[in-house]
Design a protein around this motif. Structure first.
Motif, PDB file in Angstrom:
ATOM      1  N   GLN A 519       0.908  -1.234  -0.018  1.00  0.00           N
ATOM      2  CA  GLN A 519       0.008   0.058   0.043  1.00  0.00           C
ATOM      3  C   GLN A 519       0.871   1.261   0.040  1.00  0.00           C
ATOM      4  N   PHE A 520       1.977   1.243   0.733  1.00  0.00           N
ATOM      5  CA  PHE A 520       2.973   2.396   0.532  1.00  0.00           C
ATOM      6  C   PHE A 520       4.394   1.704   0.957  1.00  0.00           C
ATOM      7  N   PHE A 521       5.496   2.345   0.685  1.00  0.00           N
ATOM      8  CA  PHE A 521       6.648   2.194   1.146  1.00  0.00           C
ATOM      9  C   PHE A 521       6.967   2.830   2.395  1.00  0.00           C
ATOM     10  N   ASP A 522       7.735   1.856   3.336  1.00  0.00           N
ATOM     11  CA  ASP A 522       7.947   2.424   4.602  1.00  0.00           C
ATOM     12  C   ASP A 522       9.140   3.333   4.588  1.00  0.00           C
ATOM     13  N   LEU A 523       8.917   4.689   5.183  1.00  0.00           N
ATOM     14  CA  LEU A 523       9.685   5.833   4.996  1.00  0.00           C
ATOM     15  C   LEU A 523      10.945   5.263   5.702  1.00  0.00           C
ATOM     16  N   ALA A 524      10.669   4.746   6.809  1.00  0.00           N
ATOM     17  CA  ALA A 524      12.074   4.335   7.854  1.00  0.00           C
ATOM     18  C   ALA A 524      12.774   3.474   7.073  1.00  0.00           C
ATOM     19  N   GLU A 525      12.436   2.660   5.907  1.00  0.00           N
ATOM     20  CA  GLU A 525      13.160   1.783   5.185  1.00  0.00           C
ATOM     21  C   GLU A 525      13.733   2.246   3.734  1.00  0.00           C
ATOM     22  N   ASN A 526      13.413   3.577   3.461  1.00  0.00           N
ATOM     23  CA  ASN A 526      14.031   4.360   2.516  1.00  0.00           C
ATOM     24  C   ASN A 526      15.460   4.539   2.504  1.00  0.00           C
ATOM     25  N   THR A 527      15.939   3.693   1.906  1.00  0.00           N
ATOM     26  CA  THR A 527      17.907   3.938   1.794  1.00  0.00           C
ATOM     27  C   THR A 527      18.170   4.877   0.736  1.00  0.00           C
ATOM     28  N   HIS A 528      17.323   5.327  -0.057  1.00  0.00           N
ATOM     29  CA  HIS A 528      17.724   6.043  -1.384  1.00  0.00           C
ATOM     30  C   HIS A 528      18.909   7.165  -0.756  1.00  0.00           C
ATOM     31  N   PRO A 529      20.004   7.300  -1.597  1.00  0.00           N
ATOM     32  CA  PRO A 529      20.973   8.136  -1.146  1.00  0.00           C
ATOM     33  C   PRO A 529      20.721   9.706  -0.954  1.00  0.00           C
ATOM     34  N   TYR A 530      19.652  10.000  -1.495  1.00  0.00           N
ATOM     35  CA  TYR A 530      19.267  11.484  -1.650  1.00  0.00           C
ATOM     36  C   TYR A 530      17.748  11.579  -1.082  1.00  0.00           C
ATOM     37  N   ALA A 531      17.387  10.814  -0.148  1.00  0.00           N
ATOM     38  CA  ALA A 531      16.145  11.036   0.321  1.00  0.00           C
ATOM     39  C   ALA A 531      16.227  12.060   1.615  1.00  0.00           C
ATOM     40  N   SER A 553       7.599  16.189  -0.197  1.00  0.00           N
ATOM     41  CA  SER A 553       6.382  16.431  -0.721  1.00  0.00           C
ATOM     42  C   SER A 553       5.415  15.727   0.240  1.00  0.00           C
ATOM     43  N   ILE A 554       4.344  16.607   0.886  1.00  0.00           N
ATOM     44  CA  ILE A 554       3.312  16.242   1.896  1.00  0.00           C
ATOM     45  C   ILE A 554       2.110  16.966   1.517  1.00  0.00           C
ATOM     46  N   ARG A 555       0.902  16.641   1.689  1.00  0.00           N
ATOM     47  CA  ARG A 555      -0.247  17.276   1.443  1.00  0.00           C
ATOM     48  C   ARG A 555      -0.055  18.731   2.166  1.00  0.00           C
ATOM     49  N   SER A 556       0.022  19.933   1.732  1.00  0.00           N
ATOM     50  CA  SER A 556      -0.241  20.090   0.209  1.00  0.00           C
ATOM     51  C   SER A 556       1.114  21.123  -0.008  1.00  0.00           C
ATOM     52  N   HIS A 557       2.349  20.898   0.119  1.00  0.00           N
ATOM     53  CA  HIS A 557       3.290  21.468  -0.510  1.00  0.00           C
ATOM     54  C   HIS A 557       4.785  20.752  -0.472  1.00  0.00           C
ATOM     55  N   THR A 577      11.100  13.150  -2.272  1.00  0.00           N
ATOM     56  CA  THR A 577      10.801  12.110  -1.231  1.00  0.00           C
ATOM     57  C   THR A 577       9.101  12.398  -0.774  1.00  0.00           C
ATOM     58  N   ASN A 578       8.411  11.502  -1.182  1.00  0.00           N
ATOM     59  CA  ASN A 578       6.948  11.653  -0.726  1.00  0.00           C
ATOM     60  C   ASN A 578       6.819  11.131   0.858  1.00  0.00           C
ATOM     61  N   LEU A 579       6.667  11.989   1.528  1.00  0.00           N
ATOM     62  CA  LEU A 579       6.732  11.656   3.031  1.00  0.00           C
ATOM     63  C   LEU A 579       5.262  10.889   3.381  1.00  0.00           C
ATOM     64  N   GLU A 580       4.207  10.992   2.616  1.00  0.00           N
ATOM     65  CA  GLU A 580       3.008  10.216   3.060  1.00  0.00           C
ATOM     66  C   GLU A 580       3.202   8.992   3.204  1.00  0.00           C
ATOM     67  N   GLN A 581       2.412   8.323   4.466  1.00  0.00           N
ATOM     68  CA  GLN A 581       2.488   7.036   4.679  1.00  0.00           C
ATOM     69  C   GLN A 581       1.027   6.652   4.870  1.00  0.00           C
ATOM     70  N   ASP A 582       0.256   6.747   3.532  1.00  0.00           N
ATOM     71  CA  ASP A 582      -0.954   6.201   3.578  1.00  0.00           C
ATOM     72  C   ASP A 582      -1.165   5.773   2.017  1.00  0.00           C
ATOM     73  N   GLY A 604       6.379   7.441   0.549  1.00  0.00           N
ATOM     74  CA  GLY A 604       7.540   6.944   1.343  1.00  0.00           C
ATOM     75  C   GLY A 604       8.822   6.387   0.273  1.00  0.00           C
ATOM     76  N   GLN A 605       8.595   7.051  -0.988  1.00  0.00           N
ATOM     77  CA  GLN A 605       9.743   6.689  -2.249  1.00  0.00           C
ATOM     78  C   GLN A 605      10.308   7.929  -2.598  1.00  0.00           C
ATOM     79  N   THR A 606      11.436   7.927  -3.120  1.00  0.00           N
ATOM     80  CA  THR A 606      12.102   9.110  -3.671  1.00  0.00           C
ATOM     81  C   THR A 606      12.330   8.952  -5.110  1.00  0.00           C
ATOM     82  N   ARG A 607      12.118   9.886  -5.924  1.00  0.00           N
ATOM     83  CA  ARG A 607      12.239   9.798  -7.383  1.00  0.00           C
ATOM     84  C   ARG A 607      13.122  10.990  -7.574  1.00  0.00           C
ATOM     85  N   THR A 608      13.721  10.912  -8.890  1.00  0.00           N
ATOM     86  CA  THR A 608      14.676  12.130  -9.075  1.00  0.00           C
ATOM     87  C   THR A 608      14.304  12.516 -10.622  1.00  0.00           C
ATOM     88  N   LEU A 609      14.172  13.728 -10.801  1.00  0.00           N
ATOM     89  CA  LEU A 609      13.946  14.538 -12.086  1.00  0.00           C
ATOM     90  C   LEU A 609      15.065  15.465 -12.294  1.00  0.00           C
TER      91      LEU A 609
END
Ligand code: RUQ
Ligand code: CUA
Length: 660
Positions: A519-531, A553-557, A577-582, A604-609
């Motif tokens: 349902q979502f990725f656990d933020l505590a387990e995010n090991t992305h080097p740029y999280a 990012s988190i609702r709404s900023h 990094t999307n901080l939501e845990q829902d 819970g994920q980090t993505r890079t543009l």
């Protein structure tokens, strides 16, 4: 005259030209349920009430879209596009820094392919819902899609291959996915005249280890005569340990195959004993070939890694006695399908008038008795009469593919006569037939290639739709048709359009996978080097001309939502990094002028543009996914100064600026 019947006649012409005389059953028009009562009952059969779930997940190949779509059955509702071999701007697949490497090949970055055959993983020859695999034909590859995230997590390139069509069919416990080559080529590939095809070009059959995620590996390849290899199915039950591959162009022609590869009365199914291959490889048979291919996967940080590979084990049939036998099969066979018991091997024949069925028991007896007709390049050819279990007569023209209902019946598509034909295993009698609209290729019964089919529905995957939908210019929708096979007579229930070409499909009972979804990725387990795992961790770091933005990012900023001190020509990497845990709260991210696509970041994920501003100015960025009542407020600005400017680097949220 309708386009489909034109095509039918054209192909019929090809059949006649090839010397096969057959009767052509003309289809009547229509194809909707007849009376008002039938319409109501068909509608009821496919009606899934608002808020209710479909009974099956269907996984439809996108054909030349290179993707996989997920649809519900019986409703035909589109649930998701899973990007596989093609870039997908909707979620940034193949555009983000984390996913680009998934599309690396030995030819460089290849952002498209032609995906034909989804294949669910098996345990004991029953779909287990762990993964689905799919092939890329054009730049030979096989992908794994994880069915807890509906995400492509692994892609392996197949070396010594061209046209990875007969792929990726799964062995009963997912030990291997198999892959055979549509095109024969020089192996190793090299500069030589095409006129030297015969005897010099070769095909390969590959066995790819598939049972461990991130560890797909080519166990071995078998070098085969220079035919075109078409489709494949591994055995099961008594035929476990064997895999069957159709081939055509045993004439080894390299031009005008429509005529030149249709001369021989019979081509071959190659029966491969892969347990025997394992023994031969273990005993050191074959050779190690120098090749270049890529193995790509999402690592534990959720970042794609692309590893170059340089060798593969190649076996020749002569290296390993008992490895391959040819079963003669009329006439340019296409599909090959193994019944739920594992005893019967059913071939399609593009130009055949009967459906030939081989018996595994007879095949092994003939091998024991060395009852061979001849050999082809050292491969023993069994006698058709010795291995044949039966022939289904009057099965329509151009039989292509067969699946099974688990109740003793088989269903075969007839391309030229646009119909699905139901026949009985054992008596080989046709018991029912139904027209489909039009020019059907594959068909799919949920679990219909497995030991335990869910024999309730059949989906016909049609190549041409012509007059079935509102017209949309020169290109019309591709389509599938849902047929009820629960009774004695097949019954057409529903037409539904698909994305791309629904080349083949698989389906599984929804209950097998629906409760295993991430349902979502656990933020505590995010090991992305740029999280940045909280707003307190956000920052902007310049390293020469590269600028790393650690953003949340988190609702709404977003944080930061104001950045200054960027210069024209900088390579700005927005790591969001999307901080939501829902569940079901992705945020999007798009920056004006970015030469790629958006990010769609799961909780819970980090993505890079990557963004390279080309002119001074102030540039907005914003969230693209309607995430909250204040989604439209979810935005920010980047100030871009000229090259070489001394505007200080600073960033902030809510008016508090920070700098190094
Ligand atoms: S093959 S329409 Cu590409 Cu699956 Cu038979
Ligand atoms: Cu976040 Cu819209």
């Amino acid at each position: 005259m309708s386009r489909s019947s034109n095509r039918g006649l054209y192909l019929l012409g090809a059949v006649l030209a090839a010397g096969t005389v057959a009767t052509y059953a003309c289809q009547g028009g229509g194809g909707s349920a007849a009376g008002a009562g039938d319409v109501a009952s068909a509608a009821q059969a496919v009606y899934v009430a608002p808020g209710a779930y479909d009974e099956f997940y269907a996984f439809m190949s996108g054909g030349f879209s290179g993707q996989l779509t997920v649809m519900g059955l019986p409703s035909g509702r589109l649930l998701k596009t899973v990007p596989v071999f093609s870039q997908y701007p909707e979620n940034g697949w193949g555009y983000t820094e984390e996913t680009k490497a998934m599309l690396e090949t030995s030819h460089g970055f290849v952002p498209w392919d032609d995906a034909h055959h989804p294949s669910l993983s098996f345990t004991d020859a029953v779909p287990d819902g762990r993964w689905i695999f799919i092939n890329g034909n054009n730049t030979p590859r096989i992908a794994r899609i994880d069915l807890t995230t509906f995400e492509t997590t692994e892609i392996i390139e197949i070396p010594n291959s061209a046209g990875n069509h007969g792929s990726p069919f799964v062995t009963p416990n997912t030990d291997y996915v198999v892959a055979s080559t549509r095109f024969s080529v020089p192996i190793p590939n090299r500069d030589m005249s095409i006129e030297e095809y015969k005897g010099n070009f070769k095909g390969t059959i590959s066995f790819v280890k598939a049972n461990a995620p991130r560890e797909m590996a080519i166990a071995f390849q078998i070098l085969m005569p220079g035919f075109n290899y078409d489709l494949a199915r591994p055995g099961k039950g008594p035929s476990d340990g064997w895999a069957f591959f159709t081939s055509y162009n045993s004439e080894e022609q390299n031009t005008l195959l429509e005529i030149n590869a249709s001369r021989a009365d019979k081509d071959f199914i190659a029966a491969v004993n892969y347990r025997r291959a394992e023994e031969c490889v273990a005993a050191g048979a074959g050779r190690t070939a120098d090749v270049r291919y890529r193995h790509n996967y999402l690592d534990e940080r959720h970042i794609a890694v692309s590893e170059p590979k340089t060798s593969v084990r190649v076996l020749e049939p002569a290296d390993c006695e008992g490895l391959v036998y040819f079963l003669p099969t009329p006439k340019s066979p296409h599909g090959v399908d193994v019944d739920p018991s594992g005893e019967y091997i059913v071939a399609g024949g593009k130009l055949a008038t009967v459906i030939p069925v081989h018996s595994f028991t007879k095949m092994t007896a003939a091998i024991q008795a060395q009852d061979f007709e001849t050999t082809v390049e050292g491969i023993p050819v069994l006698r058709y009469e010795s291995v044949m279990a039966g022939e289904v007569q009057n099965a329509g023209l151009g039989p292509l593919h067969t699946e099974f209902d688990g109740k003793g019946f088989a269903y075969t598509t007839a391309f030229i006569t646009s119909e699905v034909v139901k026949w009985q295993i054992g008596t080989w009698q046709v018991v029912d037939r139904i027209p489909v609209y039009y020019s059907v290729g594959h068909l799919m019964i949920p679990g219909g290639d497995s030991r335990q089919p869910w024999g309730k529905y059949l989906v016909a995957l049609n190549k041409i739709t012509k007059d079935r939908y509102l017209p949309t210019g020169p290109e019309l929708a591709h389509a599938a048709q849902l047929i009820d096979i629960s009774g004695d007579k097949m019954r057409l229930l529903l037409d539904f359009p698909t994305q791309g070409e629904p080349h083949y499909a698989q389906a599984i009972l929804a209950d097998v996978i629906k409760d295993k979804q991430v349902q979502f990725f656990d933020l505590a387990e995010n090991t992305h080097p740029y999280a940045a795992k909280s707003e307190a961790e956000t920052k902007v770091v310049r390293q020469g001309n590269t600028v790393h933005v650690y953003m949340t990012s988190i609702r709404s900023h977003f944080s930061p939502d104001n950045i200054e001190g960027i210069r024209v020509g900088d390579e700005v990497l927005f790591h969001v990094t999307n901080l939501e845990q829902d569940w079901d709260v992705p945020h999007g991210f798009a920056a004006m002028g970015a030469e790629n696509a958006e990010l769609l970041i799961m909780p819970g994920q980090t993505r890079t543009l990557k963004w390279v501003p080309d002119q001074p100015g102030v540039y907005p960025f914003y969230c693209t996914d309607f995430c909250s009542a204040l989604h439209q407020e979810m935005q920010g600005y980047v100030r871009v100064s000229p090259r070489g400017s001394s505007t200080p680097l600073r960033w902030g949220t809510g008016g508090t600026w920070v700098s190094n």
